[in-house]
Each structure stands twice: as structure tokens, then as C-alpha cells.
Motif scaffolding. Structure first.
Motif, PDB file in Angstrom:
ATOM      1  N   GLU A 219       0.819  -1.214   0.000  1.00 52.94           N
ATOM      2  CA  GLU A 219       0.000   0.000   0.000  1.00 52.94           C
ATOM      3  C   GLU A 219       0.855   1.267   0.000  1.00 52.94           C
ATOM      4  OE1 GLU A 219      -0.204  -2.495   2.121  1.00 52.94           O
ATOM      5  OE2 GLU A 219      -2.174  -3.386   1.810  1.00 52.94           O
ATOM      6  N   HIS A 220       2.168   1.096   0.060  1.00 47.51           N
ATOM      7  CA  HIS A 220       3.107   2.218   0.127  1.00 47.51           C
ATOM      8  C   HIS A 220       2.750   3.158   1.283  1.00 47.51           C
ATOM      9  CE1 HIS A 220       5.847   1.528  -3.106  1.00 47.51           C
ATOM     10  NE2 HIS A 220       6.321   2.768  -2.996  1.00 47.51           N
ATOM     11  N   LEU A 221       2.589   2.567   2.471  1.00 43.17           N
ATOM     12  CA  LEU A 221       2.236   3.341   3.661  1.00 43.17           C
ATOM     13  C   LEU A 221       3.291   3.123   4.747  1.00 43.17           C
ATOM     14  CD1 LEU A 221       0.215   5.068   5.341  1.00 43.17           C
ATOM     15  CD2 LEU A 221      -0.872   2.910   5.997  1.00 43.17           C
ATOM     16  N   ALA A 222       3.852   4.220   5.242  1.00 42.82           N
ATOM     17  CA  ALA A 222       4.818   4.176   6.336  1.00 42.82           C
ATOM     18  C   ALA A 222       4.154   4.775   7.574  1.00 42.82           C
ATOM     19  CB  ALA A 222       6.072   4.975   5.982  1.00 42.82           C
ATOM     20  N   VAL A 223       4.269   4.066   8.703  1.00 43.27           N
ATOM     21  CA  VAL A 223       3.649   4.518   9.945  1.00 43.27           C
ATOM     22  C   VAL A 223       4.743   4.740  10.987  1.00 43.27           C
ATOM     23  CG1 VAL A 223       1.997   3.963  11.773  1.00 43.27           C
ATOM     24  CG2 VAL A 223       1.556   3.198   9.415  1.00 43.27           C
ATOM     25  N   PHE A 224       4.744   5.936  11.543  1.00 45.10           N
ATOM     26  CA  PHE A 224       5.673   6.283  12.615  1.00 45.10           C
ATOM     27  C   PHE A 224       4.864   6.517  13.882  1.00 45.10           C
ATOM     28  CE2 PHE A 224       7.772   7.569   8.741  1.00 45.10           C
ATOM     29  CZ  PHE A 224       9.105   7.231   8.936  1.00 45.10           C
ATOM     30  N   VAL A 225       5.371   6.021  14.998  1.00 48.59           N
ATOM     31  CA  VAL A 225       4.737   6.272  16.288  1.00 48.59           C
ATOM     32  C   VAL A 225       5.708   7.149  17.069  1.00 48.59           C
ATOM     33  CG1 VAL A 225       3.659   5.257  18.307  1.00 48.59           C
ATOM     34  CG2 VAL A 225       3.709   3.969  16.160  1.00 48.59           C
TER      35      VAL A 225
END
Length: 127
Positions: free
Chosen positions: A48-54
Motif C-alpha cells: 500500500e506504500h504506507l509508512a507509519v511512525f509512532v
């Protein structure tokens, strides 16, 4: 300094592990961790070409809950400002390469349904 040295960059229970439990609870699949991508996102959805940063509220200077430390304030304010500048640069660089980027604040993890809805919305998963 002893307290700060005990904080881990990976596997932090208040951030990364909490997001994993939220994603499992809501059946969000297809993510991976510790991938060699610009900025080292906490979670990556490659297809999905999604990067998640917390982002931890202290380390990234959350506008809602950041409390500057009482001692060595100049050092910490410079450190936090550097982290925020790096976050901005990494987000822009990933977006320029066609990635969608989500940054979640540590305090938002207290609302698991909101976090799940945000992720599912970006992943085009029905809630």
C-alpha cells in the motif's frame, strides 16, 4: 541520564507494542517492522506504500503534552528540535518517493478505535 538510557528505540511497550496490539485487535494485516526504508518507519505496509511512525510525546515534542525537562533545558530543547526537523525531512522525502506517511502521537494510542480507523482509512479497509 540513567532513566533516559533505559528507554529503548525498538520494542517500546508504550508505543510500538501498543500499536501492534491495536492492529491485531482490529484485524489489520500486511504490516512489517524494521525494514530498511528512509527514516526507519515503525510499521510498513509495502504493498500500500504506507509508512507509519509512532512518535513519543517527549522525544518528538508533542504540541499537546510535551513538558520541557527542568534540568539541562538547552540540551533537551535542541535535541527535540533536531528530532522534529528530522521527522519533517523524512516525511517529505518518503512522500516525494510516493509513500503515504502517518505519524501517530503516543497519546493517541489511548484511543485504539481512533488509531485503527485512521490506519484502516489509509489502507482502504472497511471499518
Amino acid at each position: 541520564s540513567y532513566t533516559m538510557s533505559r528507554i529503548r528505540a525498538k520494542g517500546n511497550a508504550s508505543t510500538e507494542l501498543r500499536v501492534i496490539s491495536i492492529m491485531r485487535l482490529y484485524g489489520i494485516k500486511g504490516w512489517s517492522r524494521h525494514q530498511n526504508v528512509i527514516g526507519k518507519p515503525d510499521f510498513l505496509f509495502r504493498h500500500e506504500h504506507l509508512a507509519v511512525f509512532v512518535d513519543g510525546c517527549f522525544w518528538h515534542g508533542c504540541p499537546k503534552c510535551f513538558m520541557p525537562p527542568q534540568s539541562n533545558e538547552d540540551y533537551w530543547m535542541k535535541k527535540i528540535a533536531g528530532n522534529r526537523a528530522r521527522d519533517k525531512h523524512v516525511t517529505k522525502e518518503l512522500m516525494d518517493k510516493g509513500w503515504k506517511v502517518i505519524r501517530l502521537w503516543e497519546h493517541s494510542l489511548k484511543r485504539p478505535k481512533w488509531v485503527a480507523n485512521k490506519l484502516m482509512s489509509e489502507l482502504n479497509i472497511a471499518a
